[in-house]
Design a protein around this motif. Structure first.
Motif, PDB file in Angstrom:
ATOM      1  N   GLY A 141      -4.624  -3.067   9.070  1.00 48.85           N
ATOM      2  CA  GLY A 141      -3.963  -2.987   7.777  1.00 48.85           C
ATOM      3  C   GLY A 141      -3.368  -4.302   7.339  1.00 48.85           C
ATOM      4  N   SER A 173      -5.165  -6.212   4.109  1.00 47.85           N
ATOM      5  CA  SER A 173      -4.318  -6.353   2.919  1.00 47.85           C
ATOM      6  C   SER A 173      -4.069  -7.826   2.603  1.00 47.85           C
ATOM      7  N   ILE A 220      -2.464  -2.811  -0.049  1.00 50.03           N
ATOM      8  CA  ILE A 220      -1.883  -1.893   0.936  1.00 50.03           C
ATOM      9  C   ILE A 220      -2.740  -0.635   1.069  1.00 50.03           C
ATOM     10  N   GLY A 245      -5.958  -1.499   2.849  1.00 52.98           N
ATOM     11  CA  GLY A 245      -5.656  -1.711   4.259  1.00 52.98           C
ATOM     12  C   GLY A 245      -5.491  -0.397   5.003  1.00 52.98           C
ATOM     13  N   GLY A 246      -4.821   0.579   4.362  1.00 55.89           N
ATOM     14  CA  GLY A 246      -4.675   1.891   4.977  1.00 55.89           C
ATOM     15  C   GLY A 246      -6.000   2.611   5.123  1.00 55.89           C
ATOM     16  N   ALA A 279      -8.012   1.047   7.915  1.00 59.92           N
ATOM     17  CA  ALA A 279      -7.417   1.449   9.193  1.00 59.92           C
ATOM     18  C   ALA A 279      -7.784   2.891   9.529  1.00 59.92           C
ATOM     19  N   CYS A 287       6.394   3.533   0.012  1.00 53.65           N
ATOM     20  CA  CYS A 287       5.466   3.822   1.118  1.00 53.65           C
ATOM     21  C   CYS A 287       6.117   4.714   2.166  1.00 53.65           C
ATOM     22  N   PHE A 298      -4.143   5.692   9.083  1.00 53.21           N
ATOM     23  CA  PHE A 298      -3.991   5.295   7.687  1.00 53.21           C
ATOM     24  C   PHE A 298      -2.583   4.766   7.418  1.00 53.21           C
ATOM     25  N   GLY A 339      -1.923   1.499   8.974  1.00 56.98           N
ATOM     26  CA  GLY A 339      -2.491   0.436   8.147  1.00 56.98           C
ATOM     27  C   GLY A 339      -1.608   0.103   6.955  1.00 56.98           C
ATOM     28  N   VAL A 340      -0.998   1.129   6.344  1.00 57.73           N
ATOM     29  CA  VAL A 340      -0.048   0.899   5.245  1.00 57.73           C
ATOM     30  C   VAL A 340       1.138   0.073   5.740  1.00 57.73           C
ATOM     31  N   GLY A 362       0.146  -3.514   6.006  1.00 60.53           N
ATOM     32  CA  GLY A 362       0.176  -4.247   4.748  1.00 60.53           C
ATOM     33  C   GLY A 362       1.571  -4.724   4.393  1.00 60.53           C
TER      34      GLY A 362
END
Length: 315
Positions: A72, A76, A91, A94-95, A98, A158, A208, A211-212, A215
């Protein structure tokens, strides 16, 4: 009806929290150090809650979460620094990447159990780190320069979405299926539950949100390096979940806040910080092996107090 009221109460409290902190930041009462600490706490909570879904709810012992954090972070960073796209899109992508990585790893490895699964996920995290270490496009071992774009607003949004999604997933039919896998996988399989399917879904969803968090993590610093995502980072995230209590989302949040504060305010004393950090973990594991919250949530405690008061009032 109670769940609807609980959601609206959570939403109101969240808005009040966000508005208060944002007001303090705008007024200059919270300087950059404290605002960065709040952002770092938010990132760690996202990581803790996402791993809580994999370990605490589904019962899969994964120690490769830093790999999804790295995916992530780098994806990102590529979208913002190389492709000049906005941070929210970076972001989100990236999620998603991931989560795809989680599917790639989860489908073959989640047929394993216990220590074998832990070794497989740890191996994946190290593969990801080595891959980024040898790609010159993202800076290789020297790292990749990233603009500081993460702020309190992005972090809070987020964080709020992460908690709401995972809470609703846990309370849904899919979440109950994941809990049944955690309690007794053989019995769940005998009852017709597709255990591999639910393990992969939980793993991908947790990946996911990792990954967020990646970012946000990448854009909270001016440079990211593969060394930031070693196996020790995976253990740090694992400690959040274990210390808070396996199966307790509230516990994961509380332990992430406490350990981040301890780590932040003692960063000028690295030796003392690690000693205190270790002592806290040893004491908790000796006297509270089920973690701070066990499998309970904060709402369970409030409900218990309410029942005790009602009983006293009736007497």
């Amino acid at each position: 009806m109670k769940k609807v009221k609980g959601f609206w109460l959570f939403l109101i409290l969240s808005i009040v929290l966000y508005g208060t902190v944002q007001l303090l930041i705008n007024a200059g009462i919270l300087n950059q150090f404290y605002s960065n600490t709040l952002i770092f706490i938010g990132i760690n909570i996202i990581l803790a809650v996402s791993l809580h879904l994999v370990i605490g709810i589904t019962g899969q012992f994964s120690i490769g979460h830093a790999g999804f954090l790295a995916v992530g972070a780098y994806i990102s960073a590529i979208f913002t620094m190389k492709l000049q796209l906005p941070l929210p899109i970076a972001i989100l992508v990236g999620g998603i990447v991931a989560a795809l990585a989680g599917l790639i790893v989860g489908i073959p490895s989640l047929r394993l159990k216990g220590d074998y699964l832990a070794i497989a996920t740890l191996g994946f995290a190290e593969i990801i780190r080595i891959v980024f270490l040898n790609i010159d496009y993202v800076g290789g071992a020297a790292g990749m320069q990233v603009s500081h774009l993460t702020n309190w607003t992005y972090t809070f949004i987020c964080l709020f979405i992460t908690i709401v999604v995972i809470m609703n997933f846990t309370n849904s039919r899919h979440g109950r299926a994941c809990i049944s896998v955690r309690e007794n996988e053989i019995a769940a399989d005998a009852m017709g539950i597709n255990t591999v399917y639910y393990k992969v879904i939980a793993f991908a969803l947790g990946s996911f949100f990792a990954g967020v968090a990646g970012g946000l993590y990448a854009h909270n610093f001016y440079i990211i390096q593969p060394t930031n995502f070693g196996f020790l980072k995976s253990f740090d995230i694992l400690i959040f979940v274990v210390l808070g209590g396996l199966g307790s989302l509230s516990g994961a949040v509380i332990s992430a806040i406490l350990l981040t504060l301890v780590s932040t305010f003692l960063q000028d004393y690295p030796e003392t910080r690690m000693i205190i950090y270790s002592l806290v973990l040893v004491i908790v594991m000796l006297y509270r092996p089920q973690g701070l919250m066990g499998t309970r949530e904060i709402t369970d405690i409030f409900g218990k107090w309410k029942n005790v008061k009602s009983v006293k009032g009736g007497n």
